[in-house]
Design an enzyme around this catalytic site. Structure first.
Site, mmCIF file in Angstrom:
data_model
loop_
_atom_site.group_PDB
_atom_site.id
_atom_site.type_symbol
_atom_site.label_atom_id
_atom_site.label_comp_id
_atom_site.label_asym_id
_atom_site.label_seq_id
_atom_site.Cartn_x
_atom_site.Cartn_y
_atom_site.Cartn_z
ATOM 1 N N SER A 143 -2.576 -10.252 -0.761
ATOM 2 C CA SER A 143 -1.685 -10.412 -1.910
ATOM 3 C C SER A 143 -0.610 -11.390 -1.483
ATOM 4 O O SER A 143 -0.372 -11.591 -0.284
ATOM 5 C CB SER A 143 -1.044 -9.058 -2.253
ATOM 6 O OG SER A 143 0.085 -9.209 -3.082
ATOM 7 N N TYR A 156 3.080 -0.828 -0.441
ATOM 8 C CA TYR A 156 2.135 -1.901 -0.775
ATOM 9 C C TYR A 156 2.405 -3.147 0.064
ATOM 10 O O TYR A 156 1.478 -3.735 0.638
ATOM 11 C CB TYR A 156 2.258 -2.229 -2.261
ATOM 12 C CG TYR A 156 1.216 -3.170 -2.798
ATOM 13 C CD1 TYR A 156 -0.022 -2.694 -3.219
ATOM 14 C CD2 TYR A 156 1.467 -4.535 -2.910
ATOM 15 C CE1 TYR A 156 -0.995 -3.552 -3.732
ATOM 16 C CE2 TYR A 156 0.511 -5.400 -3.419
ATOM 17 C CZ TYR A 156 -0.711 -4.904 -3.835
ATOM 18 O OH TYR A 156 -1.660 -5.762 -4.338
#
Length: 261
Positions: A143, A156
Site C-alpha cells: 500500500s 495497517y
C-alpha cells in the site's frame, strides 16, 4: 497466453484487487486457486469464470488467513491438485480505523495476522516448490501506507511497512533460485475495503462522506483519481513475465503520485 502451464495462488481474491489479479492471470492461461470469504454461489460463479477464461483448472480454498495451519494446508492442496504454486500473490487484508489509545487489542492482532503474518506463512510454504522448479514469482499487495503513514491506522500502516521489509528479505534470500519477490503499493483503490472504512473515518474525523472522499482519501493523490483494480493487476502480470526476472526486492508504487512528495 504467456502463463499457460503455470499455477497461481491468490489470497483475498473473492473480490476487489485480489479478484482482479486472478482474472488477469487466468486470462493469460494460468490455473488459479482463489481464496477469501463471501457467498458460496457468488464464489462459485467467479471460479467457473476463471476456469473458462484460462482453459485450465480453477479452485477455491476457504483457508482463514489468520490460521497458519490452514494457510499451509491450502498451499499443499494447490500443489497436489494444480501443481505449483508458481505464482503466489499475498493479497488478503483487513482494516480498522481508530486512535491509538482506543485501538482494540484484538483488532491490532487481527490486522497484523492477516495483513502481515499470513504473507510469511504463505511464502514459507510455497518456497520449496518454487526452488525445486527454479522459477517463482512472489507478489505482495502492500500500500502507499508501506511508504508513508496516515493517522488512525496504526496497525495497517505497521503491517504494510512490514510487508515492504519482508519483500526485500525474501528477494535477497531467493535471488539465485530464479524466484523474484516484489510488492505493489497502490494508493486508494475503489474496493469494498476502502468503502467500508469511510463510516469509521467519518466518525474519527467528524466529517461527512463527501469530505472523507475528497479531503482524506484523495487528498494525497495528485491525480485526484482512484486507482483501478485493473491497473494494479496489470502490474502483477508485468512482474510475472520472464522479462521481469531482474525486478526483485522492489516496491512498485501505483498511487497517482501520492508518495512522490
Amino acid at each position: 497466453m504467456f502463463l499457460k502451464g503455470k499455477t497461481a495462488l491468490v489470497t483475498g481474491s473473492t473480490s476487489g484487487i485480489g479478484l482482479a489479479y486472478a482474472k488477469a492471470l487466468a486470462a493469460e492461461g494460468a490455473a488459479v486457486m482463489i481464496n477469501g470469504f463471501g457467498e458460496a454461489d457468488a464464489i462459485e460463479t467467479e471460479r467457473a469464470a476463471l476456469a473458462a477464461a484460462s482453459g485450465a483448472a480453477a479452485l477455491y480454498d476457504a483457508a482463514d488467513m489468520s490460521k497458519p495451519e490452514q494457510i499451509a494446508a491450502m498451499v499443499a492442496r494447490c500443489a497436489a491438485e494444480l501443481g505449483g504454486p508458481d505464482i503466489v500473490i499475498a493479497n488478503a487484508g483487513v482494516q480498522f480505523v481508530s486512535p491509538i489509545e482506543d485501538f482494540p487489542i484484538e483488532k491490532w492482532d487481527q490486522i497484523i495476522a492477516i495483513n502481515l503474518s499470513s504473507a510469511f506463512h504463505l511464502t514459507r510454504a510455497a518456497i520449496p516448490g518454487m526452488k525445486a522448479k527454479k522459477w517463482g514469482r512472489l507478489i505482495f499487495t502492500a500500500s502507499a501506507h508501506s511508504l508513508v503513514a496516515s493517522p488512525f491506522k496504526s496497525a495497517y500502516v505497521s503491517a504494510k511497512h512490514g510487508i515492504a521489509g519482508f519483500t526485500k528479505t525474501a528477494a535477497l534470500e531467493l535471488a539465485t533460485f530464479g524466484i523474484t519477490a516484489n510488492c505493489i503499493s497502490p494508493g486508494y483503490v475503489w474496493t469494498p475495503l476502502v468503502e467500508k472504512q469511510i463510516p469509521d473515518t467519518m466518525k474519527a474525523r467528524g466529517m461527512t462522506r463527501e469530505q472523507v472522499m475528497n479531503d482524506v482519501l484523495l487528498a494525497g493523490q495528485p491525480t485526484k483519481q482512484f486507482v483501478t483494480v485493473e491497473q494494479v493487476a496489470a502490474m502483477a502480470l508485468h512482474l510475472c513475465r520472464d522479462e521481469s526476472a531482474q525486478i526483485t526486492g522492489s516496491n512498485m508504487s501505483i498511487d497517482g503520485g501520492w508518495t512522490a512528495g
